[in-house]
Write an enzyme that holds these catalytic residues in place. Structure first.
Site, PDB file in Angstrom:
ATOM      1  N   CYS A  64      -3.731   2.446   1.754  1.00  0.00           N
ATOM      2  CA  CYS A  64      -3.955   2.332   0.157  1.00  0.00           C
ATOM      3  C   CYS A  64      -5.108   3.588  -0.101  1.00  0.00           C
ATOM      4  CB  CYS A  64      -4.898   1.151   0.086  1.00  0.00           C
ATOM      5  SG  CYS A  64      -3.905  -0.200   0.092  1.00  0.00           S
TER       6      CYS A  64
HETATM    7  C1  BEZ Z   1      -3.022  -0.105   4.606  1.00  0.00           C
HETATM    8  O1  BEZ Z   1      -3.055  -0.117   3.438  1.00  0.00           O
HETATM    9  O2  BEZ Z   1      -3.405   0.648   5.516  1.00  0.00           O
HETATM   10  C2  BEZ Z   1      -2.363  -1.259   5.211  1.00  0.00           C
HETATM   11  C3  BEZ Z   1      -2.572  -2.479   4.330  1.00  0.00           C
HETATM   12  C4  BEZ Z   1      -2.046  -3.707   4.915  1.00  0.00           C
HETATM   13  C5  BEZ Z   1      -1.110  -3.746   6.026  1.00  0.00           C
HETATM   14  C6  BEZ Z   1      -0.972  -2.537   6.742  1.00  0.00           C
HETATM   15  C7  BEZ Z   1      -1.691  -1.425   6.433  1.00  0.00           C
END
Ligand code: BEZ
Length: 213
Positions: A45
């Site tokens: 994100c």
């Molecule tokens: C991320 O944004 O890094 C992420 C969020 C949920 C699961 C896996 C990765």
């Protein structure tokens, strides 16, 4: 709730990193991109927020307002913003909605219980100036989105909103388009001839690829 193409995009009022936002008023006559994040401080994100911040001029050029949403509260988003700047070199320049009560997430069906009961998946909604849903894409949490693709689709949507054309595979702005079959050859010549350069490469073609002569 499952939102489908052509559905009315639900309105909401939500706190954000840029203050309280009444969604439809905020969009006004612009196009909108609403996209969800599973959680604050998650690495994928973080890269996405930095990338959208980098591309903000491209969205503005397309008369499009972007809004992110994450189920964490705005206070947490503010700390996360520093992280986004440190990691990506780009400061957040669009609102990030805080949605701890999952109001927006529920309205837009961003929680997929088979993926996770509480966290949003990576949804993208493109909303037209008529407040109708024009595009939905859902990515799993583990896959970062391709925002160049969202810009590409915006180009296609904005073109096809104004002209009776469709855009072929992998089309990019400026490339040849397809005149929809409902337009007769005669009408096509009348409607489109002045819009295209008179070179064979950009000339009008029928749907089957034959030149329109
Ligand atoms: C991320 O944004 O890094 C992420 C969020 C949920 C699961 C896996 C990765």
């Amino acid at each position: 709730m499952t939102l489908r193409l052509g559905d009315h995009a639900p309105d909401f009022v939500s706190d954000s990193t840029e203050g309280v936002i009444a969604f439809h008023d905020y969009l006004g006559d612009s196009w909108g991109v609403l996209f969800s994040h599973p959680q604050d401080f998650t690495p994928v994100c973080t890269t996405e927020l930095g990338e959208v911040a980098r591309l903000i001029g491209e969205f503005e050029r397309r008369n499009t307002k972007v809004l992110g949403v994450s189920v964490d509260p705005v206070a947490t988003h503010r700390d996360w913003c520093s992280d986004v700047r440190d990691v990506t070199g780009h400061s957040l320049n669009f609102p990030l909605l805080g949605d701890p009560e999952r109001k927006v997430a529920d309205l837009y069906g961003m929680i997929h219980p088979n993926a996770d009961n509480t966290l949003t998946v990576r949804s993208v909604f493109v909303i037209g100036p008529d407040k109708k849903v024009k595009l939905t894409i859902t990515y799993p949490a583990s896959t970062g989105r391709n925002f160049d693709e969202i810009l590409r689709v915006l180009d296609s949507l904005q073109l096809t909103a104004n002209y009776s054309v469709a855009t072929p595979v992998n089309w990019k702005d400026g490339e040849d388009v397809i005149i929809v079959p409902a337009v007769s050859d005669e009408d096509a010549k009348e409607k489109f001839r002045p819009l295209v350069a008179p070179s064979p490469a950009s000339g009008l073609r029928r749907r089957d690829g034959a030149p329109l002569v």
